[in-house]
Design a protein around this motif. Structure first.
Motif, short mmCIF file in Angstrom:
data_model
loop_
_atom_site.label_atom_id
_atom_site.label_comp_id
_atom_site.label_asym_id
_atom_site.label_seq_id
_atom_site.Cartn_x
_atom_site.Cartn_y
_atom_site.Cartn_z
N VAL A 199 0.99 -1.09 0.00
CA VAL A 199 -0.07 0.12 -0.07
C VAL A 199 0.88 1.26 -0.15
O VAL A 199 0.56 2.12 -0.76
CB VAL A 199 -1.00 -0.04 1.22
N ALA A 200 2.15 1.25 1.03
CA ALA A 200 2.76 2.51 0.95
C ALA A 200 3.60 2.82 -0.22
O ALA A 200 3.63 3.86 -0.88
CB ALA A 200 3.36 2.31 2.19
N LEU A 201 4.28 1.71 -0.82
CA LEU A 201 5.37 1.87 -1.87
C LEU A 201 4.54 2.46 -3.16
O LEU A 201 5.16 3.44 -3.63
CB LEU A 201 5.93 0.74 -2.14
N PRO A 202 3.57 2.00 -3.67
CA PRO A 202 2.94 2.79 -4.68
C PRO A 202 2.51 3.92 -4.72
O PRO A 202 2.70 4.80 -5.40
CB PRO A 202 1.48 1.76 -5.05
N ILE A 203 2.16 4.38 -3.19
CA ILE A 203 2.03 5.76 -3.05
C ILE A 203 2.97 6.78 -3.30
O ILE A 203 2.84 7.79 -4.01
CB ILE A 203 1.12 5.95 -1.73
N PHE A 204 4.21 6.39 -2.81
CA PHE A 204 5.30 7.16 -3.10
C PHE A 204 5.98 6.77 -4.44
O PHE A 204 6.45 7.68 -5.04
CB PHE A 204 6.36 6.74 -1.91
N GLY A 205 5.78 5.54 -5.20
CA GLY A 205 6.19 5.50 -6.30
C GLY A 205 5.53 6.06 -7.24
O GLY A 205 6.05 6.40 -8.49
N ALA A 206 4.32 6.60 -6.90
CA ALA A 206 3.35 7.51 -7.90
C ALA A 206 3.96 8.92 -8.09
O ALA A 206 3.53 9.71 -8.92
CB ALA A 206 1.98 7.41 -7.30
N LEU A 207 4.89 9.37 -7.13
CA LEU A 207 5.32 10.70 -7.23
C LEU A 207 5.81 11.31 -8.53
O LEU A 207 5.45 12.37 -8.87
CB LEU A 207 6.11 10.99 -5.87
N PRO A 208 6.97 10.50 -8.97
CA PRO A 208 7.33 11.00 -10.23
C PRO A 208 6.40 11.24 -11.39
O PRO A 208 6.61 11.93 -12.10
CB PRO A 208 8.33 9.99 -10.49
#
Length: 482
Positions: free
Chosen positions: A80-89
């Motif tokens: 859940v957490a990693l895709p949220i931050f992976g979406a920033l770029p």
């Protein structure tokens, strides 16, 4: 009350590592000279700062080992957490993606689904293209570790069969879990580098070879081109097929091979079933293409091998628009996507071993009907299947079919047609990549879907990647009371 600090500590460290990974596409963008590097610099700072602060805040709660509840929460929380931050770029970059599209793309990447909402891939900055590949590569190695270390302990979907001494799948020669994870990473990296080398030898440019190797070995399927692997043809399709098959085999066998024990690799029932299934499907599809369409035998074999391997492994590449092959191949592609590769690999979907256990159980039941006084025990790999394993596998099948139906109905309520709804649900839940039909088929993408449908598919990708029950368990009252 469950202590969430150990969970937060690990998730914070992984978020921090994800931020560090953003440096690579930043350097690529600097070399390209398009000025897009600042996007990754900003994203990396935000990601590392938040990840570092969370891990520091939770460090005082770290203990040796995790409880079952903490393990469930960690397994789901990471994805859940990693895709949220992976979406920033994607949010800050030239794609100018909306939140739903950015999260969809990142979730598709980290779950190695391969569905995309982006068009015009040929013209995107190289940093963005590399980041998509890195997300899938990290998701691939992550799910191997989860499948080998966490899911067997959580007894999810029959995965406990791979921790049982009776089956000796892990073997006494293997070191502890952390050492297994490090060996897996070395093997995974070696496969990736070998794939890069093979692609480059056969004519791919270095950047394309790198990104496609990242998404081939992870069985993710993101490509640098709107035409997917259709931008390449000939020998490259054979190379990709070989590495997709290698990535869909259980990595524990490679670890055993590395530790001087090659026999399990050749004797694994899963591997036999997986390779035989591909062989039968490829031969059948090749014969069909030669007789129904004006295909040269070599072209028919190549296209059948590549696209069947891509779908059954959950990679999701497409070298041709197989929607034009007729109703029979389309129906076949839908069902083979629900087979999947081997447990403990980067492949997704139901997995071969569950079908083998299911058929073993059916065979025993049929024999009981003919000989009601006989004693017939279903066996896997020559050994009896424990009742808890059998019950877990049957529960998985029930939950999978029910979830597929529910997601399909919800997508239908959002206004999608029947083919798009059911194939989109299957593509997300089984982490296959492309669906069927004109909208989300191999020649299209998921950009045209409404926002509600995209969020539903994001949830389905997460649930499917973590074998359903690992996610469902945390929504039960008994889980929080335990």
């Amino acid at each position: 009350m469950i202590d969430l600090r150990p969970v937060g500590y690990v998730i914070g460290l992984l978020v921090l590592a994800l931020g560090l990974a953003m440096v690579l596409p930043m350097l690529v963008d600097i070399a390209e000279g398009r000025g897009h590097w600042a996007v990754f610099a900003e994203s990396a700072v935000i990601t590392m700062l938040i990840g570092g602060l969370v891990s520091l805040a939770c460090k005082n709660g770290v203990r040796e080992g995790l409880t079952i509840q903490q393990t469930f929460l960690l397994t789901t929380g990471v994805w859940v957490a990693l895709p949220i931050f992976g979406a920033l770029p994607f949010l800050l970059g030239e794609t100018e993606a909306r939140v739903v599209d950015a999260v969809f793309e990142a979730m598709s990447g980290l779950t190695t689904t391969g569905s995309t909402v982006f068009s015009g891939l040929d013209d995107l900055p190289k940093g963005i293209l590399l980041w998509r590949g890195i997300l899938q590569w990290l998701g691939g190695v992550g799910i191997i570790v989860v499948a080998m270390v966490f899911l067997p302990e959580l007894r999810v979907g029959g995965m406990q069969i791979f921790r049982s001494e009776a089956f000796e799948t892990m073997g006494k020669i293997l070191p502890r879990a952390s050492a297994i994870a490090s060996q897996i990473s070395v093997i995974y990296l070696a496969l990736t580098l070998a794939c890069v080398a093979c692609y480059m030898i056969l004519g791919m440019q270095a950047f394309d070879a790198t990104v496609h190797a990242l998404t081939t070995v992870s069985t993710g399927g993101f490509s640098n081109y709107d035409a997917s692997f259709g931008a390449f043809s000939g020998p490259l399709e054979y190379v990709a097929s070989v590495f997709m098959i290698l990535a869909a085999l259980p990595f524990v066998r490679y670890v055993q091979l590395l530790n001087g024990n090659p026999k399990p690799l050749w004797r694994d029932t899963q591997i036999h079933g997986f390779v035989l299934t591909i062989l039968v499907l490829v031969v059948g599809m090749g014969v069909f293409l030669v007789h129904v369409f004006p295909h040269h035998p070599e072209q028919a074999l190549r296209e059948a091998l590549f696209n069947i391997t891509s779908i059954i492994s959950g990679t999701g590449y497409a070298s041709v628009d197989y929607m034009g092959w007729g109703a029979l191949p389309i129906t076949l592609f839908f069902f083979i996507g629900l087979i999947g590769g081997c447990a403990g690999s980067t492949a997704c979907s139901v997995k071969i071993f569950r079908y083998q256990i299911l058929f073993a159980s059916i065979r025993s039941q049929l024999r009981r009907i003919y000989s009601p006084h006989g004693v017939f025990t279903p066996r896997y790999d020559g050994r009896p299947i424990a009742d808890d394993v059998l019950n877990s596998v049957m529960s998985f099948f029930v939950f999978f079919v029910v979830t597929l139906g529910v997601v399909s109905v919800i997508l239908g309520f959002t206004g999608l047609d029947f083919v798009t709804s059911i194939s989109g649900a299957a593509a997300a839940l089984a982490n296959i990549g492309p669906g069927l039909g004109e909208i989300i088929g191999p020649a299209g993408n998921f950009a045209a879907l409404n926002d509600t449908a995209k969020w539903v598919l994001v949830a389905a990708m997460l649930i499917g990647r973590l074998e359903l029950l690992a996610v469902y368990a945390i929504f039960t009252i008994s889980f929080w009371r335990a």
